[in-house]
Design an enzyme around this catalytic site. Sequence first.
Site, PDB file in Angstrom:
ATOM      1  CE1 TYR B 107      -4.353  -1.323   0.641  1.00 49.13           C
ATOM      2  CE2 TYR B 107      -3.128  -2.927   1.935  1.00 49.13           C
ATOM      3  CZ  TYR B 107      -4.293  -2.538   1.294  1.00 49.13           C
ATOM      4  OH  TYR B 107      -5.382  -3.362   1.325  1.00 49.13           O
ATOM      5  CE1 TYR B 146      -2.428  -6.739   3.726  1.00 48.58           C
ATOM      6  CE2 TYR B 146      -3.122  -6.360   1.468  1.00 48.58           C
ATOM      7  CZ  TYR B 146      -3.340  -6.236   2.815  1.00 48.58           C
ATOM      8  OH  TYR B 146      -4.471  -5.612   3.267  1.00 48.58           O
ATOM      9  NE  ARG B 156      -7.443  -9.841   4.578  1.00 43.96           N
ATOM     10  CZ  ARG B 156      -8.342  -8.929   4.200  1.00 43.96           C
ATOM     11  NH1 ARG B 156      -8.095  -7.656   4.326  1.00 43.96           N
ATOM     12  NH2 ARG B 156      -9.512  -9.290   3.699  1.00 43.96           N
ATOM     13  CG  HIS B 159      -8.381  -7.051   0.033  1.00 42.80           C
ATOM     14  ND1 HIS B 159      -7.229  -7.652   0.475  1.00 42.80           N
ATOM     15  CD2 HIS B 159      -8.411  -5.840   0.632  1.00 42.80           C
ATOM     16  CE1 HIS B 159      -6.594  -6.852   1.305  1.00 42.80           C
ATOM     17  NE2 HIS B 159      -7.271  -5.732   1.416  1.00 42.80           N
ATOM     18  CG  HIS B 161     -10.032  -1.795   1.407  1.00 44.05           C
ATOM     19  ND1 HIS B 161     -10.374  -2.278   2.648  1.00 44.05           N
ATOM     20  CD2 HIS B 161      -8.748  -2.178   1.203  1.00 44.05           C
ATOM     21  CE1 HIS B 161      -9.335  -2.919   3.175  1.00 44.05           C
ATOM     22  NE2 HIS B 161      -8.333  -2.873   2.317  1.00 44.05           N
TER      23      HIS B 161
END
Lengths: 199, 241
Positions: B107, B146, B156, B159, B161
């Site tokens: 991120y 990740y 995870r 995905h 959000h």
Amino acid sequence: MAQKLDYLKETPSQTSGPYVHIGLAPGDAGFDIYRQELGRDIAGAQAKGDRISVRGKVLDGTGTPVKDVLIEAWQADAAGTYPGCGEVAPDFRGWGRVIPDFETGEWSFDTVKPGPVAGRSGIMMAPHITLWLVARGINVGLTTRLYFADEQATNLNDPVLNLIEQDSRRKTLIAQKNGDSYRFDIHLQGDNETVFFDV
Amino acid sequence: MTQFPDLYQRDREWHPPAYAQNYKTSVTRSPRKALLSLETTPSEAAGPTFGHNDIDPLDKDLLRNYAKTGDPIGERIILHGRVLDENTRPVPNTLVEIWQANAGGRYRHKKDTYLAAIDPNFGGCGRTLTDENGCYSFRTVKPGAYPWRNWVNSWRPAHIHVSVFGTSFAQRLITQLYFEGDPLIAKCPIVNTIPDQRAINQLVAALDLNATVPLDSLAYKFDIVLRGYRSTYFENRPEGN
């Protein structure tokens, strides 16, 4: 067997995670991408009404500040009108995003004090601001209301505050006057757990 | 003042509970007292609105909205779908915001320290308004999986959000979409906070070959359902009583 009801199901919620700021407040995540970020001003400088500021922290069950929370605030203008429900004061948006200091968890926002709003069946609700909290570890966004300690008389007749059975819990929704600003700490758990609503 | 109809009650057994012991962060961040049920008042029925002055057309193109020297690295995808309510009515002109990791699972956030590289051409956020039929679309790269600190070895699934407004503030929703066929979905403690497998399936975007751009981008379809409004067939109580 009976006929099948054809309603859809609401999409289930998932936590916003720790990096919600990338999507909703990228400047706070540490980068500049949009011409303008949304939710920076609940009430612009020209909006009529008493200017107030609110400060607080969101605290977890151990009393530790939740430093990665994102709060959305939603309120009526000084005359008690919501955007979309009539003419609101110029330069008034009624909605904004509140991001804490990532080191301390302390947040603050400036706005105008909302007016009373007619609730169900026209019963007046005391001035309040709706707050919606999302964070890592919060699976469905939490809704609460902030009322003002210096609105004692209207608070006493507020139909929503009066739904709260225990006196001690009603206090969790009242922001206390603290010098020039109001203080509103939100407790996710514990003896002082804030009242959250299923709206 | 404008009158809004009441919303359908939110099905709390379809959503994840606040406290889910296998998603450890929820343990100290979950309210333990009962939520106070509130019939819809104007404070919940009204909601903020957004227009084309608020955002720019490029905001929904994650391949280009942060590009500095070229396109970001990764699998190019179109993400599209509709925002509907529980009555199957489209929700037009509503704000949809997304955020995600880059193709390596990193991120762009000052608090993310995962060792995968930052992509200089990828910001990782986008936003758009649904059209008159409730349709939206984004262009992006497929995010990478990740690791995260829950169990020692938790990952995870890929995905994105998603944040949606609707018309009433009580329709406000944040969720995550997953990708069809990802074996990490079934193993994820965050996914598994949702008790009902049918609800989990609702978060899995389908590969949509009809929406691909041949020789350019794959496509996934993800419809979002917000709470519906109650119809008033009979007035059984005059106003004020």
